[in-house]
Design a protein around this motif. Sequence first.
Motif, mmCIF file in Angstrom:
data_model
loop_
_atom_site.group_PDB
_atom_site.id
_atom_site.type_symbol
_atom_site.label_atom_id
_atom_site.label_comp_id
_atom_site.label_asym_id
_atom_site.label_seq_id
_atom_site.Cartn_x
_atom_site.Cartn_y
_atom_site.Cartn_z
ATOM 1 N N ILE A 53 1.743 9.657 27.019
ATOM 2 C CA ILE A 53 1.225 8.307 27.111
ATOM 3 C C ILE A 53 0.546 7.887 25.806
ATOM 4 N N GLU A 54 -0.032 8.859 25.071
ATOM 5 C CA GLU A 54 -0.658 8.521 23.790
ATOM 6 C C GLU A 54 0.383 8.071 22.758
ATOM 7 N N THR A 55 1.575 8.657 22.811
ATOM 8 C CA THR A 55 2.633 8.250 21.881
ATOM 9 C C THR A 55 3.029 6.800 22.119
ATOM 10 N N VAL A 56 3.228 6.449 23.386
ATOM 11 C CA VAL A 56 3.595 5.063 23.715
ATOM 12 C C VAL A 56 2.481 4.107 23.304
ATOM 13 N N THR A 57 1.235 4.476 23.596
ATOM 14 C CA THR A 57 0.104 3.612 23.258
ATOM 15 C C THR A 57 -0.028 3.417 21.762
ATOM 16 N N SER A 58 0.158 4.494 20.999
ATOM 17 C CA SER A 58 -0.001 4.389 19.545
ATOM 18 C C SER A 58 1.026 3.438 18.944
ATOM 19 N N PHE A 59 2.269 3.513 19.380
ATOM 20 C CA PHE A 59 3.285 2.630 18.804
ATOM 21 C C PHE A 59 3.151 1.201 19.325
ATOM 22 N N ALA A 60 2.607 1.028 20.514
ATOM 23 C CA ALA A 60 2.297 -0.327 20.971
ATOM 24 C C ALA A 60 1.203 -0.947 20.112
ATOM 25 N N HIS A 65 0.840 -1.194 0.000
ATOM 26 C CA HIS A 65 0.000 0.000 0.000
ATOM 27 C C HIS A 65 0.877 1.247 0.000
ATOM 28 N N PRO A 66 0.496 2.280 -0.705
ATOM 29 C CA PRO A 66 1.306 3.507 -0.735
ATOM 30 C C PRO A 66 1.288 4.205 0.619
ATOM 31 N N LEU A 67 2.364 4.944 0.869
ATOM 32 C CA LEU A 67 2.455 5.679 2.118
ATOM 33 C C LEU A 67 1.432 6.805 2.151
ATOM 34 N N VAL A 68 0.913 7.032 3.339
ATOM 35 C CA VAL A 68 -0.110 8.058 3.538
ATOM 36 C C VAL A 68 0.484 9.175 4.383
ATOM 37 N N SER A 69 0.254 10.394 4.002
ATOM 38 C CA SER A 69 0.741 11.542 4.763
ATOM 39 C C SER A 69 -0.376 12.066 5.653
ATOM 40 N N VAL A 70 0.020 12.927 6.591
ATOM 41 C CA VAL A 70 -0.953 13.485 7.531
ATOM 42 C C VAL A 70 -1.979 14.344 6.809
ATOM 43 N N GLY A 71 -1.564 14.991 5.734
ATOM 44 C CA GLY A 71 -2.477 15.862 5.007
ATOM 45 C C GLY A 71 -3.485 15.136 4.136
ATOM 46 N N SER A 72 -3.388 13.828 4.070
ATOM 47 C CA SER A 72 -4.332 13.069 3.252
ATOM 48 C C SER A 72 -5.716 13.094 3.886
ATOM 49 N N LYS A 73 -6.669 12.646 3.113
ATOM 50 C CA LYS A 73 -8.051 12.632 3.582
ATOM 51 C C LYS A 73 -8.233 11.589 4.677
ATOM 52 N N GLU A 74 -8.927 12.013 5.747
ATOM 53 C CA GLU A 74 -9.151 11.090 6.847
ATOM 54 C C GLU A 74 -10.141 9.998 6.440
ATOM 55 N N PRO A 75 -9.843 8.738 6.810
ATOM 56 C CA PRO A 75 -10.807 7.679 6.513
ATOM 57 C C PRO A 75 -12.061 7.859 7.352
ATOM 58 N N PRO A 76 -13.234 7.634 6.798
ATOM 59 C CA PRO A 76 -14.467 7.847 7.561
ATOM 60 C C PRO A 76 -14.638 6.788 8.638
ATOM 61 N N TYR A 110 -7.356 2.667 7.900
ATOM 62 C CA TYR A 110 -7.213 3.168 9.267
ATOM 63 C C TYR A 110 -5.755 3.114 9.716
ATOM 64 N N PHE A 111 -5.108 1.987 9.432
ATOM 65 C CA PHE A 111 -3.738 1.800 9.933
ATOM 66 C C PHE A 111 -2.759 2.771 9.279
ATOM 67 N N GLN A 112 -2.847 2.917 7.965
ATOM 68 C CA GLN A 112 -1.903 3.791 7.274
ATOM 69 C C GLN A 112 -2.018 5.235 7.761
ATOM 70 N N TYR A 113 -3.242 5.693 7.940
ATOM 71 C CA TYR A 113 -3.428 7.075 8.402
ATOM 72 C C TYR A 113 -2.981 7.219 9.853
ATOM 73 N N ALA A 114 -3.288 6.228 10.681
ATOM 74 C CA ALA A 114 -2.883 6.286 12.089
ATOM 75 C C ALA A 114 -1.367 6.252 12.231
ATOM 76 N N LYS A 115 -0.696 5.460 11.420
ATOM 77 C CA LYS A 115 0.769 5.400 11.492
ATOM 78 C C LYS A 115 1.385 6.746 11.126
ATOM 79 N N ALA A 116 0.810 7.408 10.125
ATOM 80 C CA ALA A 116 1.315 8.731 9.754
ATOM 81 C C ALA A 116 1.127 9.730 10.891
ATOM 82 N N LEU A 117 -0.026 9.666 11.558
ATOM 83 C CA LEU A 117 -0.257 10.556 12.706
ATOM 84 C C LEU A 117 0.718 10.265 13.843
ATOM 85 N N ALA A 118 0.965 8.967 14.115
ATOM 86 C CA ALA A 118 1.859 8.613 15.214
ATOM 87 C C ALA A 118 3.287 9.071 14.941
ATOM 88 N N LEU A 119 3.757 8.895 13.724
ATOM 89 C CA LEU A 119 5.117 9.330 13.396
ATOM 90 C C LEU A 119 5.251 10.844 13.456
#
Length: 699
Positions: free
Chosen positions: A269-276, A171-182, A251-260
Amino acid sequence: MIRTRVSNACDVCKQRKVKCDGNLPCSYCKNRRGSLTCHFSPAARRRVVRSHLASPESSATVHSSVQSSVPSSARPETTPDISAIPVSVKEYARTSDDVTRHSDFSAEEEADVPREARLLCDARGKLIFIGDCAPLSLFQTVRQIVTSRVDPNGFTPETSRVSMLENAGSHPLVSVGSKEPPVDAASAERLVSIYISVTSGLVDLFDNISLLDDILAWSTKGIPEGAASAVNYLVLAIGSQSVDEESSTAYFQYAKALALSSLDGDLGIETVTSFALITLYMLRACQINGAFLFFGIAARAAYSIGLHRTEVNSRFGVEMHVQRDRLWKSLRVLDLFLSISMGRPPTMSDIDCTVPCRALDANGQEEFDLLNASVQILAITEEIVLRVYSRRKISLQLTDGISRQLRDWSSRWLSRLKGIISGSPNEDKTEVTGACQVISSYYYAVMLVARPFLMYELCKRLPQDAATADTLGGSNDNSGRARLANACIDAASLMAESVLDLVNQGLLDGRMPLIVSWLFASSLVLGVGLLGGFGRILEKYAHMSIAALEYFAKNDAHAIQYSLIAKSLLSIAMNYLQRRDVDERLRITESSSQLFGLIPKEHPLREDNMPINTTGSATLISDPHRSNIPPSSSAQEMLTSPFHDIDPALLSLGCSLDSASGTPFTGRDQEYQAEHVFGALNLFPLLDGNGHIDLAHYL
């Protein structure tokens, strides 16, 4: 002539007790043309004999060295009393002396630890390290034994190639500026329920009662960017992995971009939780090496905000204190699973950690908590890896201390976990899944500590070649090695039975990486047990493990290959046992059929028209279209043997004869042959020196 004293003599001079000049090669070896054998081993340190009343300074020095050899988790937190140090030193020295004195006896109950760490290829052809304790390393050990002792072509290329399946992300990489998945509020309840179920016993990151309300409130207020949004997206991604893979990936691709992107700001604590959660998602997606990398970020972030110290966590209030403690324990579970399943050192440790893994009620009894039970059993498994698989030999003495820890854990948790698994059909699915994951880790810990003894028994029972076939019964063998080998098989049988029962009830999700990994190890143990003659009943349990792996193979790429390997090993074992039964019956019939004239005494001719002796055990079969081969090569050749009219129903187990002499093996001959076979395999090289490890400081 002035005689010089040499500090260290060569090994040959030490053995022959002659004077050595210390040169390399020394004059003694040079005169006997043994220059290549002249070798100097490091000089052993002499034991310092101290007086009975040692001084406080010398006692403290010795005690500090003793403390340095003891694992940090076993050290007392308080400073020891100086007056009590000589006593502890004397007790430690006495234990070392006892171990040294009885080393000859313990050597008879040792087993080599397989050293099968290797580099495997991932999905892109890159080399990935897999350590000794990993299930894939066990497969490499089993494959080498089978191909060298049983069938060189036993495993097909699809199952025997040295590879590590991993889904490559296309799957292509997703940036933070991309459209949020509904986010669909109607399906959110189901996805959150699946998430809670599949993560039970692995992680406990939220208040499960309010998790759905929090996600619904977050979705209706608009979706702000940040680590908190990444956490919510990842919960939905994990929940939809087995339901809607396309939505899960979005969901995962967009969330990973937000976490990074959140790593640029303040860590929380949200940073630790997101990468877990990213780690957990990638584990379920069979991207185990990527999960290993992202978990490193979660671990470093956890240390940076002090999650490993409960006194730090208590400063954030009661609710946040509990959440931070449970987040740390969840990270420990993920870390230990990753390190044990891949045979790599853990990222986190209990050093300087004060988060408790036990909770007591008002009566002083331990409260039932799946996360605490999981942390405890995986911590014992970590100790097994450190104390067993970091060495080259394991003894019964070393095993005894580990078995006490496993028995203690079992007495506190096993009956309650089994009660949940075998409970009523209306039992909470979340607790059933969590109990299954925890109890599977317990079974794998038992298999891991007893695995070297099972490999020893396998090499002992398998023949070196077809002409030296030995009986595979071993039912009367009650040695320490055999008991531990049987414990390994029993743990694998119990795991296969319990997992398949839950699969048949529809209580397990199709993506369970921890269960799949441990189940693969159990399928290998069961196949090895069947091949080594530990009982034909193991065929039933081997089919159970294969059926469970095939269920997970619908969604899990690892389970696909694991099931193929397990089926191939089972087929090899059954074919081998069938050939052995035929050969045994032929040898028995050959010696007993003449009693009543059941078989006419004939003298078939060889190709050179010379009569064949039908009374020996090496009778050859004449066939004008092929070369002569022994009748033990296959069951099908019974039709051309002098005993072709024997009813096949008579074929069964019998005594074993030496194919060369026709005489039964004695017990001493069997033991010598087993040691020779095990040593000739050369799977487990010993350390330089005297061939064993002094375990005195580790008992």
